[in-house]
Design a protein around this motif. Sequence first.
Motif, short mmCIF file in Angstrom:
data_model
loop_
_atom_site.label_atom_id
_atom_site.label_comp_id
_atom_site.label_asym_id
_atom_site.label_seq_id
_atom_site.Cartn_x
_atom_site.Cartn_y
_atom_site.Cartn_z
N UNK A 1 0.76 -1.07 -0.04
CA UNK A 1 -0.04 -0.12 0.04
C UNK A 1 1.05 1.20 0.07
N UNK A 2 0.43 2.19 -0.55
CA UNK A 2 1.02 3.54 -0.59
C UNK A 2 0.51 4.71 0.41
N UNK A 3 1.61 5.00 1.17
CA UNK A 3 1.40 5.72 2.40
C UNK A 3 1.88 7.04 2.13
N UNK A 4 1.22 8.05 2.37
CA UNK A 4 1.71 9.58 2.31
C UNK A 4 0.99 10.32 3.17
N UNK A 5 1.65 11.61 3.57
CA UNK A 5 1.21 12.34 4.53
C UNK A 5 0.44 13.55 4.05
N UNK A 6 -0.20 13.59 2.83
CA UNK A 6 -0.92 14.79 2.44
C UNK A 6 -2.18 15.06 3.01
N UNK A 7 -2.70 14.20 3.88
CA UNK A 7 -3.95 14.40 4.45
C UNK A 7 -3.77 15.15 5.85
N UNK A 8 -2.40 15.16 6.44
CA UNK A 8 -2.25 15.46 7.81
C UNK A 8 -1.29 16.67 8.02
N UNK A 9 -0.72 17.16 6.92
CA UNK A 9 0.49 18.24 6.97
C UNK A 9 0.50 18.93 5.41
N UNK A 10 1.19 20.02 5.31
CA UNK A 10 1.24 20.82 4.42
C UNK A 10 0.18 21.45 4.16
N UNK A 11 0.41 22.71 3.20
CA UNK A 11 -0.78 23.67 2.84
C UNK A 11 -2.20 23.25 2.42
N UNK A 12 -2.23 22.15 1.74
CA UNK A 12 -3.70 21.47 1.03
C UNK A 12 -4.23 20.82 2.47
N UNK A 13 -3.82 20.36 3.35
CA UNK A 13 -4.42 19.58 4.66
C UNK A 13 -4.96 20.83 5.30
N UNK A 14 -4.41 21.85 5.51
CA UNK A 14 -5.01 23.16 6.18
C UNK A 14 -5.67 22.57 7.56
N UNK A 15 -4.64 21.87 8.33
CA UNK A 15 -5.14 21.60 9.78
C UNK A 15 -4.92 22.72 10.73
N UNK A 16 -3.93 23.61 10.64
CA UNK A 16 -3.81 24.50 11.51
C UNK A 16 -4.75 25.63 12.18
N UNK A 17 -5.63 25.72 10.99
CA UNK A 17 -6.62 26.83 11.47
C UNK A 17 -7.65 26.05 12.12
N UNK A 18 -7.73 24.93 12.57
CA UNK A 18 -8.92 24.18 13.14
C UNK A 18 -8.41 23.93 14.59
N UNK B 1 5.61 26.55 2.76
CA UNK B 1 5.44 26.45 1.24
C UNK B 1 6.62 25.43 0.90
N UNK B 2 7.63 25.18 1.75
CA UNK B 2 8.74 24.56 1.52
C UNK B 2 8.58 22.87 1.76
N UNK B 3 7.27 22.77 2.58
CA UNK B 3 7.02 21.34 2.91
C UNK B 3 6.66 20.47 1.65
N UNK B 4 7.25 19.26 1.78
CA UNK B 4 6.96 18.29 0.71
C UNK B 4 6.34 17.10 1.28
N UNK B 5 5.61 16.56 0.71
CA UNK B 5 4.90 15.07 1.06
C UNK B 5 6.01 14.14 1.04
N UNK B 6 5.85 13.14 2.18
CA UNK B 6 6.65 12.09 2.11
C UNK B 6 5.95 10.69 1.76
N UNK B 7 6.33 10.03 0.80
CA UNK B 7 5.78 8.75 0.47
C UNK B 7 6.52 7.50 0.36
N UNK B 8 6.02 6.76 0.96
CA UNK B 8 6.57 5.08 1.18
C UNK B 8 5.40 4.03 0.68
N UNK B 9 5.94 3.03 0.31
CA UNK B 9 5.19 1.80 0.22
C UNK B 9 5.40 0.70 1.11
#
Length: 283
Positions: A155-172, A181-189
């Motif tokens: 399975x492909x695991x990455x952290x785009x749902x929990x961090x980075x600008x698109x996840x937008x967690x901090x406002x909540x 903006x320098x954040x980059x997703x980490x992905x591993x299988x």
Amino acid sequence: MTTYEHITVTPLSSAIGATIGNVSISSELDDGIIAEIRQALLDHLVIFFRDQDLTDIEHHKAFTKRFGDLFVHPNFDLGQNNPEMVYLTRLPGDKSAAGEEWHADTTMMASPPMGAILYAIEAPEVGGDTLFANQYLAYETLSDGMKRMIMGLRAVHNDTRVAGPAAAKNKKRTSKVREDKNWQATENIHPVVRTHPETGRKCLFLNGVYVHNFEGMTVKESEPLLYYLYDHAVRPEFTCRFRWQSGSVAFWDNRCVQHLALHDNHNMTRRMQRTQIQGDVVR
Ligand code: SIN
């Protein structure tokens, strides 16, 4: 059934979890006691300690280091002095909480953490419990046909749902992650079924926060089976629920446990500090 010479071990449910007594984890502990705590962790998957004092974070880090190297979480590394310590703080009005969905921690890493040690600096009177689910049982209770089907899948695991600008967690919420903006997703299988490196037992290694699809399949193709397995993996009979008090500690084996931080009291103050322990490549 393990017998313990130094510590007491009281199971919390038949599936997972035990409370450890007769030990102060901020003290210097001899190797025999550490070996018993490690065995209790392997036997019960998550262990709990009450009435501890880890206010001095050096004590928290020193206890953690008895089980492996300290892990630095890439998304909570916000330039603080102690990058190995993650502060999970909820304040009244928070609309979201870190870890509020079933997950194993940080599984997008090539070698996800072996475990985590979470300390309650300030627990609410009521609410904010944490639930844990046994992923050996999640695997063992599948049918032989399903076991055959998922064996060998990755399975492909990455952290785009929990961090980075698109996840937008901090406002909540009060607990912040990297959204620069320098954040980059980490992905591993990783394999869907892993063999625990210490117990040799097989367990399910999937979670709905980090996993996106099976290797070689689209998200849409993967989702029906993934959703079935996510639901199955956290059936009530595989779980326990821990009620925090200030000074409580939970130490879970992240290789064979999923957990969920219940966000059920939006007026609470809940202050926690967490270390993680470096893990191995998933096999
Ligand atoms: C986590 O590590 O996911 C947080 C658990 C909690 O705050 O109870």
